[in-house]
Design a protein around this motif. Structure first.
Motif, PDB file in Angstrom:
ATOM      1  N   ILE A 194      -6.991   3.351  10.262  1.00  0.00           N
ATOM      2  CA  ILE A 194      -7.391   4.239   9.173  1.00  0.00           C
ATOM      3  C   ILE A 194      -6.447   5.442   9.165  1.00  0.00           C
ATOM      4  N   VAL A 195      -5.832   5.674   8.015  1.00  0.00           N
ATOM      5  CA  VAL A 195      -4.862   6.762   7.875  1.00  0.00           C
ATOM      6  C   VAL A 195      -5.483   7.853   7.021  1.00  0.00           C
ATOM      7  N   TYR A 196      -5.335   9.069   7.507  1.00  0.00           N
ATOM      8  CA  TYR A 196      -5.857  10.238   6.806  1.00  0.00           C
ATOM      9  C   TYR A 196      -4.688  11.071   6.277  1.00  0.00           C
ATOM     10  N   GLU A 197      -5.016  12.146   5.587  1.00  0.00           N
ATOM     11  CA  GLU A 197      -3.970  13.064   5.137  1.00  0.00           C
ATOM     12  C   GLU A 197      -3.255  13.668   6.345  1.00  0.00           C
ATOM     13  N   THR A 198      -3.996  13.815   7.429  1.00  0.00           N
ATOM     14  CA  THR A 198      -3.417  14.258   8.699  1.00  0.00           C
ATOM     15  C   THR A 198      -3.927  13.346   9.790  1.00  0.00           C
ATOM     16  N   GLY A 199      -3.047  12.533  10.339  1.00  0.00           N
ATOM     17  CA  GLY A 199      -3.408  11.659  11.441  1.00  0.00           C
ATOM     18  C   GLY A 199      -3.882  10.280  11.023  1.00  0.00           C
ATOM     19  N   CYS A 200      -4.130   9.457  12.034  1.00  0.00           N
ATOM     20  CA  CYS A 200      -4.667   8.118  11.821  1.00  0.00           C
ATOM     21  C   CYS A 200      -5.423   7.711  13.076  1.00  0.00           C
ATOM     22  N   ILE A 201      -6.253   6.678  12.948  1.00  0.00           N
ATOM     23  CA  ILE A 201      -7.033   6.205  14.087  1.00  0.00           C
ATOM     24  C   ILE A 201      -7.160   4.683  14.029  1.00  0.00           C
ATOM     25  N   ALA A 202      -6.979   4.058  15.188  1.00  0.00           N
ATOM     26  CA  ALA A 202      -7.199   2.617  15.313  1.00  0.00           C
ATOM     27  C   ALA A 202      -8.671   2.416  15.605  1.00  0.00           C
ATOM     28  N   VAL A 203      -9.370   1.737  14.715  1.00  0.00           N
ATOM     29  CA  VAL A 203     -10.809   1.514  14.881  1.00  0.00           C
ATOM     30  C   VAL A 203     -11.069   0.368  15.851  1.00  0.00           C
ATOM     31  N   ASP A 204     -10.237  -0.662  15.791  1.00  0.00           N
ATOM     32  CA  ASP A 204     -10.423  -1.823  16.645  1.00  0.00           C
ATOM     33  C   ASP A 204      -9.051  -2.388  16.973  1.00  0.00           C
ATOM     34  N   ALA A 205      -8.914  -2.918  18.167  1.00  0.00           N
ATOM     35  CA  ALA A 205      -7.643  -3.524  18.567  1.00  0.00           C
ATOM     36  C   ALA A 205      -7.915  -4.708  19.479  1.00  0.00           C
ATOM     37  N   ARG A 206      -7.063  -5.692  19.371  1.00  0.00           N
ATOM     38  CA  ARG A 206      -7.116  -6.865  20.248  1.00  0.00           C
ATOM     39  C   ARG A 206      -5.745  -7.001  20.872  1.00  0.00           C
ATOM     40  N   ILE A 207      -5.704  -7.034  22.202  1.00  0.00           N
ATOM     41  CA  ILE A 207      -4.434  -7.077  22.912  1.00  0.00           C
ATOM     42  C   ILE A 207      -4.410  -8.304  23.816  1.00  0.00           C
ATOM     43  N   LYS A 208      -3.310  -9.029  23.753  1.00  0.00           N
ATOM     44  CA  LYS A 208      -3.146 -10.231  24.575  1.00  0.00           C
ATOM     45  C   LYS A 208      -2.000  -9.996  25.562  1.00  0.00           C
ATOM     46  N   ILE A 238       0.806  -1.223   0.000  1.00  0.00           N
ATOM     47  CA  ILE A 238       0.000   0.000   0.000  1.00  0.00           C
ATOM     48  C   ILE A 238       0.845   1.282   0.000  1.00  0.00           C
ATOM     49  N   SER A 239       2.149   1.147   0.051  1.00  0.00           N
ATOM     50  CA  SER A 239       3.015   2.333   0.152  1.00  0.00           C
ATOM     51  C   SER A 239       2.839   3.316  -1.006  1.00  0.00           C
ATOM     52  N   LYS A 240       2.591   2.818  -2.189  1.00  0.00           N
ATOM     53  CA  LYS A 240       2.392   3.725  -3.335  1.00  0.00           C
ATOM     54  C   LYS A 240       1.155   4.586  -3.130  1.00  0.00           C
ATOM     55  N   ILE A 241       0.114   3.994  -2.597  1.00  0.00           N
ATOM     56  CA  ILE A 241      -1.111   4.761  -2.325  1.00  0.00           C
ATOM     57  C   ILE A 241      -0.846   5.770  -1.206  1.00  0.00           C
ATOM     58  N   LEU A 242      -0.174   5.343  -0.152  1.00  0.00           N
ATOM     59  CA  LEU A 242       0.140   6.251   0.951  1.00  0.00           C
ATOM     60  C   LEU A 242       0.956   7.450   0.476  1.00  0.00           C
ATOM     61  N   ASN A 243       1.799   7.226  -0.517  1.00  0.00           N
ATOM     62  CA  ASN A 243       2.685   8.281  -1.020  1.00  0.00           C
ATOM     63  C   ASN A 243       2.088   9.083  -2.170  1.00  0.00           C
ATOM     64  N   GLY A 244       0.791   8.896  -2.457  1.00  0.00           N
ATOM     65  CA  GLY A 244       0.134   9.783  -3.402  1.00  0.00           C
ATOM     66  C   GLY A 244      -0.236   9.219  -4.753  1.00  0.00           C
TER      67      GLY A 244
END
Length: 70
Positions: free
Chosen positions: A55-69, A13-19
């Motif tokens: 989810i990554v935005y043009e500014t910032g990102c957010i973890a929608v769901d996480a599972r921690i063990k 996905i790096s190409k998409i992240l880079n524009g």
């Protein structure tokens, strides 16, 4: 930090992240999230952590769901 950015640039996905689709996404926020998560896992002895989706935005990102063990 540099190593994390290199690893991100090796992903499919790096190409998409880079524009590639007209928007540049906030790779620094992904890097910061990985660093902070690493610090937390060291302090709390976390065995496994799955964030899906991040989810990554043009500014910032957010973890929608996480599972921690622990």
């Amino acid at each position: 930090e540099t190593e994390i950015k290199l690893m991100i640039n090796e992903t499919k996905i790096s190409k998409i992240l880079n524009g590639a689709r007209g928007k540049v996404y906030d790779i620094q926020s992904i890097t910061d999230t990985i660093i902070k998560l690493s610090q937390i896992t060291d302090k709390l002895n976390i065995i496994e952590c799955d964030i899906n989706p991040l989810i990554v935005y043009e500014t910032g990102c957010i973890a929608v769901d996480a599972r921690i063990k622990v």
